[in-house]
Motif scaffolding. Structure first.
Motif, PDB file in Angstrom:
ATOM      1  N   LYS A 149      15.683   1.846   2.367  1.00  0.00           N
ATOM      2  CA  LYS A 149      15.442   1.768   3.716  1.00  0.00           C
ATOM      3  C   LYS A 149      14.245   0.645   4.110  1.00  0.00           C
ATOM      4  CE  LYS A 149      14.125   4.881   6.707  1.00  0.00           C
ATOM      5  NZ  LYS A 149      13.986   5.933   7.412  1.00  0.00           N
ATOM      6  N   VAL A 150      14.142  -0.355   4.927  1.00  0.00           N
ATOM      7  CA  VAL A 150      13.150  -1.085   5.317  1.00  0.00           C
ATOM      8  C   VAL A 150      13.202  -0.927   6.970  1.00  0.00           C
ATOM      9  CG1 VAL A 150      13.499  -2.538   3.419  1.00  0.00           C
ATOM     10  CG2 VAL A 150      14.588  -3.145   5.494  1.00  0.00           C
ATOM     11  N   ASN A 151      11.961  -0.873   7.333  1.00  0.00           N
ATOM     12  CA  ASN A 151      11.500  -0.871   8.872  1.00  0.00           C
ATOM     13  C   ASN A 151      10.430  -2.154   8.766  1.00  0.00           C
ATOM     14  OD1 ASN A 151      13.078   1.084   9.341  1.00  0.00           O
ATOM     15  ND2 ASN A 151      11.154   2.547   9.191  1.00  0.00           N
ATOM     16  N   LEU A 152      10.976  -3.397   9.280  1.00  0.00           N
ATOM     17  CA  LEU A 152      10.208  -4.680   9.131  1.00  0.00           C
ATOM     18  C   LEU A 152      10.120  -5.337  10.408  1.00  0.00           C
ATOM     19  CD1 LEU A 152      11.366  -5.782   5.500  1.00  0.00           C
ATOM     20  CD2 LEU A 152       9.099  -4.529   6.218  1.00  0.00           C
ATOM     21  N   ALA A 153       9.282  -6.145  10.562  1.00  0.00           N
ATOM     22  CA  ALA A 153       8.994  -7.084  11.766  1.00  0.00           C
ATOM     23  C   ALA A 153       8.346  -8.454  11.259  1.00  0.00           C
ATOM     24  CB  ALA A 153       8.127  -6.476  12.885  1.00  0.00           C
ATOM     25  N   PRO A 154       8.737  -9.604  11.901  1.00  0.00           N
ATOM     26  CA  PRO A 154       7.939 -10.683  11.567  1.00  0.00           C
ATOM     27  C   PRO A 154       6.556 -10.630  11.892  1.00  0.00           C
ATOM     28  CG  PRO A 154      10.091 -11.107  12.578  1.00  0.00           C
ATOM     29  CD  PRO A 154       9.885  -9.628  12.788  1.00  0.00           C
ATOM     30  N   GLN A 207       3.840   0.638   2.526  1.00  0.00           N
ATOM     31  CA  GLN A 207       3.273  -0.442   3.516  1.00  0.00           C
ATOM     32  C   GLN A 207       3.270  -1.997   3.127  1.00  0.00           C
ATOM     33  OE1 GLN A 207      -0.388   0.346   5.514  1.00  0.00           O
ATOM     34  NE2 GLN A 207       0.093  -1.091   7.458  1.00  0.00           N
ATOM     35  N   VAL A 208       3.913  -2.734   4.152  1.00  0.00           N
ATOM     36  CA  VAL A 208       3.994  -4.060   3.755  1.00  0.00           C
ATOM     37  C   VAL A 208       3.074  -4.698   4.651  1.00  0.00           C
ATOM     38  CG1 VAL A 208       5.358  -6.263   3.676  1.00  0.00           C
ATOM     39  CG2 VAL A 208       6.331  -3.977   3.116  1.00  0.00           C
ATOM     40  N   GLY A 256       5.248  -4.050   8.087  1.00  0.00           N
ATOM     41  CA  GLY A 256       5.994  -2.715   8.154  1.00  0.00           C
ATOM     42  C   GLY A 256       5.971  -1.926   7.102  1.00  0.00           C
ATOM     43  N   THR A 257       7.221  -1.028   7.027  1.00  0.00           N
ATOM     44  CA  THR A 257       7.299  -0.130   5.753  1.00  0.00           C
ATOM     45  C   THR A 257       8.582  -0.329   5.080  1.00  0.00           C
ATOM     46  OG1 THR A 257       7.822   1.377   7.303  1.00  0.00           O
ATOM     47  CG2 THR A 257       5.606   1.604   6.689  1.00  0.00           C
ATOM     48  N   ILE A 258       8.474  -0.102   3.700  1.00  0.00           N
ATOM     49  CA  ILE A 258       9.722   0.148   3.002  1.00  0.00           C
ATOM     50  C   ILE A 258       9.783   1.436   2.150  1.00  0.00           C
ATOM     51  CG2 ILE A 258      10.004  -2.383   2.917  1.00  0.00           C
ATOM     52  CD1 ILE A 258       8.740  -2.268   0.043  1.00  0.00           C
ATOM     53  N   PHE A 259      10.873   1.923   2.013  1.00  0.00           N
ATOM     54  CA  PHE A 259      11.453   3.133   1.061  1.00  0.00           C
ATOM     55  C   PHE A 259      12.072   2.892  -0.159  1.00  0.00           C
ATOM     56  CE2 PHE A 259      10.525   4.368   5.409  1.00  0.00           C
ATOM     57  CZ  PHE A 259      10.076   5.366   5.482  1.00  0.00           C
ATOM     58  N   LYS A 318       0.809  -1.076  -0.070  1.00  0.00           N
ATOM     59  CA  LYS A 318       0.105   0.162   0.014  1.00  0.00           C
ATOM     60  C   LYS A 318       1.020   1.266   0.210  1.00  0.00           C
ATOM     61  CE  LYS A 318      -3.983   2.608   2.677  1.00  0.00           C
ATOM     62  NZ  LYS A 318      -4.434   2.375   3.815  1.00  0.00           N
ATOM     63  N   LEU A 319       0.733   2.065  -0.903  1.00  0.00           N
ATOM     64  CA  LEU A 319       1.384   3.239  -1.095  1.00  0.00           C
ATOM     65  C   LEU A 319       0.919   4.299   0.107  1.00  0.00           C
ATOM     66  CD1 LEU A 319       3.733   5.259  -2.474  1.00  0.00           C
ATOM     67  CD2 LEU A 319       1.810   5.623  -4.117  1.00  0.00           C
ATOM     68  N   LEU A 320       1.692   4.908   1.105  1.00  0.00           N
ATOM     69  CA  LEU A 320       1.401   5.517   1.893  1.00  0.00           C
ATOM     70  C   LEU A 320       1.809   7.083   1.886  1.00  0.00           C
ATOM     71  CD1 LEU A 320       2.793   3.412   5.041  1.00  0.00           C
ATOM     72  CD2 LEU A 320       0.429   3.568   4.462  1.00  0.00           C
ATOM     73  N   GLY A 321       2.536   7.209   0.896  1.00  0.00           N
ATOM     74  CA  GLY A 321       3.029   8.644   0.463  1.00  0.00           C
ATOM     75  C   GLY A 321       4.265   8.869   0.001  1.00  0.00           C
ATOM     76  N   HIS A 322       5.100   9.832   0.150  1.00  0.00           N
ATOM     77  CA  HIS A 322       6.236   9.874  -0.274  1.00  0.00           C
ATOM     78  C   HIS A 322       7.057  10.929   0.341  1.00  0.00           C
ATOM     79  CE1 HIS A 322       4.500  13.691  -2.468  1.00  0.00           C
ATOM     80  NE2 HIS A 322       5.636  14.080  -2.483  1.00  0.00           N
ATOM     81  N   THR A 323       8.416  10.764   0.206  1.00  0.00           N
ATOM     82  CA  THR A 323       9.220  11.716   0.764  1.00  0.00           C
ATOM     83  C   THR A 323      10.326  11.977  -0.392  1.00  0.00           C
ATOM     84  OG1 THR A 323      10.824  12.424   2.680  1.00  0.00           O
ATOM     85  CG2 THR A 323      10.679  10.001   2.067  1.00  0.00           C
ATOM     86  N   SER A 324      11.760  12.617   0.251  1.00  0.00           N
ATOM     87  CA  SER A 324      12.581  12.770  -0.914  1.00  0.00           C
ATOM     88  C   SER A 324      14.007  12.450  -0.486  1.00  0.00           C
ATOM     89  CB  SER A 324      12.361  14.109  -1.521  1.00  0.00           C
ATOM     90  OG  SER A 324      12.681  14.820  -0.334  1.00  0.00           O
ATOM     91  N   LEU A 325      14.976  12.311  -1.207  1.00  0.00           N
ATOM     92  CA  LEU A 325      16.212  12.378  -1.044  1.00  0.00           C
ATOM     93  C   LEU A 325      16.873  13.242  -2.064  1.00  0.00           C
ATOM     94  CD1 LEU A 325      18.742  11.154   0.543  1.00  0.00           C
ATOM     95  CD2 LEU A 325      18.904   9.205  -1.142  1.00  0.00           C
TER      96      LEU A 325
END
Length: 795
Positions: free
Chosen positions: A270-275, A244-245, A257-260, A228-235
């Motif tokens: 970047k990934v922020n994940l949990a089992p 969202q995963v 969790g979420t991935i970028f 699911k696309l939650l939004g966007h930021t930038s680099l």
């Protein structure tokens, strides 16, 4: 006991090239230019190389630059900010701070389609990964890992390691430990920190603590996940999608969790994940939670590689009578100085060990001794190093409560009492009691003693007295054990004994299992006779294969014993069987046993078995024996994983076969049996719909099968309370048939015995509830060939 538990815990949590001599170390902070707030885990690179580091939670960093790379351009990147560069020369100050400006990028127009935009992005991420992964065959890199354990109040231990890691697309990972350091309460041998436990969350399959999770960039990821696309930021000036995963399968171990994702490159930044909740553990672990955070960089080149891994979580251990404090753990690892598509030493893959210790480097500990700066310690970590001493043990930090807490053995035995002795009598060797109670021995009290004056020599001695028939049992033996001859491990020996012997051999029940049933009025599962003589044996094992071959020669005199007592605690003086007469005489035989065993010992069905055993015993007058027969027996037990193999414990199908036959004139005491339940106790490997005495015969065959569905059926039915208690479902079946001589009534009266046979084919089926009160299973067994229904308890 408690110390061993925490060593296992450290392993579970862990389950989760050196710098040039001439170098310059730069340190400083990375902050938000507008607010001044620290930017934790910011990615700092030496531009044009595969070298870099990350900042700690306070935004502090430290980076060592070889003189050969000077002047060097440092590049700091952080999602949501503009990158910043600074040039470092030999004369530059060692302190350099970076204040990053927030970056705002307008999202370009999105073409509206019927496809979920997050799915479209992830398809491209997977496609791009497959393209560059095909060109990546090997790499080696430098790594640093720090792990901390904490209880509710403070950090209780820190372990650190510096190592070199290697990866081969076909042969897998290897790691060479270069240096390590730890707080004073952790012995160096118990420092398990290492990147060998590091998951790469960009992989197709990610193994975490025995679970095999489908990665978010697996070729079939869209079949396992909802994105699911939650939004966007930038680099800098590039769009970064935040996605969202969401696991799409409730019974498979997956991430949430979420991935970028970096636009245009379609690469994970970047990934922020949990089992998910499927990643759980059986007792005594009551709860387990963990979180994984990882960043990736292509270092301005072709391959997206991990630059770090940050793991945090907690474990709750709770069992009947023992409750431990919450155990909190953290790990941070940094990987740098990649060398890609380079030859790797063949010696790394000479054996299966993935972790190799560079003894010379570790013993000198030159890297940490020189205070090599990697990722700066936090204030709490610095304090832990300064204040934790060797007496602050993990046992004290996580001391349990509960009515069994006082029974936990926190300390090792005193040196003067340590050794192999089971009694602290200050004698060499191992001394243990031998106690049993049955209707023939009545009370047998004795001892077993073993001593090994030097390897591989071993001496044994045993003795005891039977109050039932007033005879002493005694024996002695000598053996050479564990002699390595090339790939073979050999043992050989001689043993003499005069003792009570069981008329038939059970590979399930040992004599001491029957003490309680006998005292509670059991009619007697075993029959007995007197055996006096010697045995010569040799055994050869092919190391690492499970293959073995054993040869033996027996010369023993067999004589009958009478029933001595029918005493039981319930006062059922008439509830007994007469002990039958055997075929008396001198039995001399040779036996050959071939084995293929991937399990050590019998495990009561706690874990699947994989073993094959085939035995031949031959006795003849040519050997000076009073008996002429040849006996054959085979036993096979095998466990097959079936469904949900990505779980720590998959569904399994366990099969068992036992069969025996003979030629010649088989003596009564050499018959075989098919085991059943003793009282309500029914361990793995028996028929569950018979009780009291086993089936027996000169020839016999039995088959059993059970499928362990674990908690899956209750998860499907939504029975959450059962799942939370780890209650599993087992379906089983079995069949058996025995053959024996057709004894007349007169023969039965002469023997004082009526054999128990199947009288046709025994058929049974049933279901079991597993993990009742953590340790037990309850069987509901239905006899199919005649009316019978039994409820049993097993482990």
């Amino acid at each position: 006991m408690l110390r061993n538990l925490f060593l296992i815990l450290l392993l579970l949590i862990a389950g989760l090239s050196l710098p040039a001599q001439a170098q310059k170390t730069i340190h400083g902070t990375i902050t938000d230019a507008k607010t001044g707030e620290a930017l934790p885990n910011a990615n700092l690179l030496i531009k044009g190389t595969y070298r870099g580091t990350i900042s700690n939670l306070n935004g502090e960093y430290s980076l060592t630059i070889p003189d050969s790379l000077l002047p060097a351009t440092l590049l700091v990147r952080y999602i949501g900010y503009h990158s910043q560069e600074q040039v470092i020369t030999q004369t530059s100050k060692n302190t350099r701070h970076f204040a990053l400006q927030p970056s705002v990028t307008q999202l370009g127009s999105i073409v509206v389609t019927y496809e979920n935009p997050a799915d479209r992005i992830m398809r491209k991420v997977i496609e791009r990964k497959q393209q560059w992964r095909k060109k990546l065959s090997t790499y080696r890199a430098d790594a640093y890992t720090r792990q901390t354990l904490a209880n509710d109040t403070s950090i209780v231990s820190i372990t650190e390691s510096i190592s070199e890691i290697f990866w081969h697309e076909e042969k897998g990972h290897r790691e060479v430990l270069k240096s390590k350091r730890q707080t004073a309460n952790i012995e160096a041998d118990n420092n398990f920190a290492g990147v060998r436990y590091l998951p790469n969350l960009y992989d197709d399959n990610v193994e975490i603590a025995g679970f095999k999770l489908v990665g978010v960039t697996h070729p079939d990821a869209l079949d396992y996940y909802n994105f699911k696309l939650l939004g966007h930021t930038s680099l800098d000036d590039q769009t970064v999608f935040k996605i969202q995963v969401i696991p799409d399968r409730n019974l498979q171990p997956l991430f949430k969790g979420t991935i970028f994702v970096l636009d245009e490159a379609f690469a994970l930044l970047k990934v922020n994940l949990a089992p998910n909740s499927v990643v759980s553990f059986p007792p005594p672990i009551k709860s387990f939670s963990t979180y994984y955070r990882q960043q990736f960089s292509n270092f301005g080149k072709a391959f997206w590689l991990p630059v770090d891994i940050r793991i945090s979580g907690d474990i709750k251990i709770d069992m009947l009578g023992l409750e431990f404090p919450l155990i909190q753990f953290k790990q941070i690892s940094r990987i740098t100085n990649y060398r890609v598509n380079v030859p790797l030493p063949d010696s790394l893959y000479a054996d299966d060990d993935s972790f190799i210790v560079d003894e010379a480097s570790v013993n000198s500990d030159s890297l940490f001794a020189g205070e090599m700066k990697i990722i700066p310690l936090s204030v709490d970590e610095k304090e832990a190093y300064a204040t934790i001493d060797s007496t602050a043990t993990l046992e004290e930090a996580f001391k349990p409560t509960g009515f069994l807490a006082n029974l936990m053995d926190d300390d090792d035995d005193d040196d003067e009492n340590s050794g192999s002795g089971r009694f602290n009598l200050n004698i060499p060797g191992s001394l243990s009691p031998d106690l049993r109670y049955n209707r023939v021995d009545e009370l047998f009290a004795g001892f077993n003693y073993e001593i090994s004056p030097f390897d591989p020599m071993n001496f044994s001695l045993n003795g005891g007295y039977s109050t039932g028939y007033n005879e002493w049992s005694y024996g002695a033996g000598v053996s050479l054990e564990g002699v390595d001859i090339g790939p073979l491990n050999a043992s050989t020996g001689l043993k003499y004994s005069a003792q009570t012997a069981q008329r038939y051999t059970s590979h399930i029940y040992k004599p001491y299992f029957m003490i309680i049933p006998n005292l509670l009025g059991s009619r007697g599962y075993f029959d007995f006779y007197r055996s006096e003589g010697y045995r010569v044996f040799t055994k050869w094992e092919y190391s690492g294969t499970g293959l073995s071959l054993a040869l033996g020669f027996n010369s023993k005199k067999h004589s009958s014993l009478s029933t001595a007592t029918a005493y039981d605690l319930l006062g059922s003086s008439t509830n007994f069987r007469m002990n039958p007469f055997i075929d008396e005489g001198l039995l001399r035989s040779v036996d050959v046993v071939f084995g293929y065993n991937l399990n050590e010992g019998y495990n009561f069905g706690v874990a699947g078995q994989k073993k094959i055993r085939f035995e031949i015993e031959h006795s003849s007058s040519g050997l000076g024996s009073d008996f002429n027969f040849t006996r054959y027996e085979t036993r096979i037990a095998w466990s097959f994983p079936t469904f949900y193999q990505r779980r720590l414990i998959s569904n399994t199908l366990d099969l068992g076969l036992k069969a025996g036959t003979f030629s010649g004139d088989l003596p009564f005491q050499k018959w075989g049996i098919i085991d059943g339940a003793v009282g309500i106790f029914a361990p793995y490997g028996i028929l569950r719909a018979i009780r009291g005495r086993p089936y027996e015969g000169e020839q016999y065959v039995a088959f059993h099968a059970e499928h362990n569905f674990q908690t899956i059926p209750f998860e499907i039915l939504g029975l959450t309370p059962l799942v939370e208690q780890n209650i599993g479902l087992i379906v089983f079946t079995g069949a058996a048939k025995t053959w024996g001589p057709d004894w007349s009534l007169q023969q039965q009266q002469a023997r004082l015995y009526v054999p128990k046979t199947t009288d046709g084919i025994h058929w049974e089926a049933g279901v079991s509830l597993n993990h009742i009160l953590d340790f037990f299973r309850i069987d509901f067994a239905l006899r199919l060939d005649e009316p019978a229904f039994l409820v049993n308890v097993g482990l």
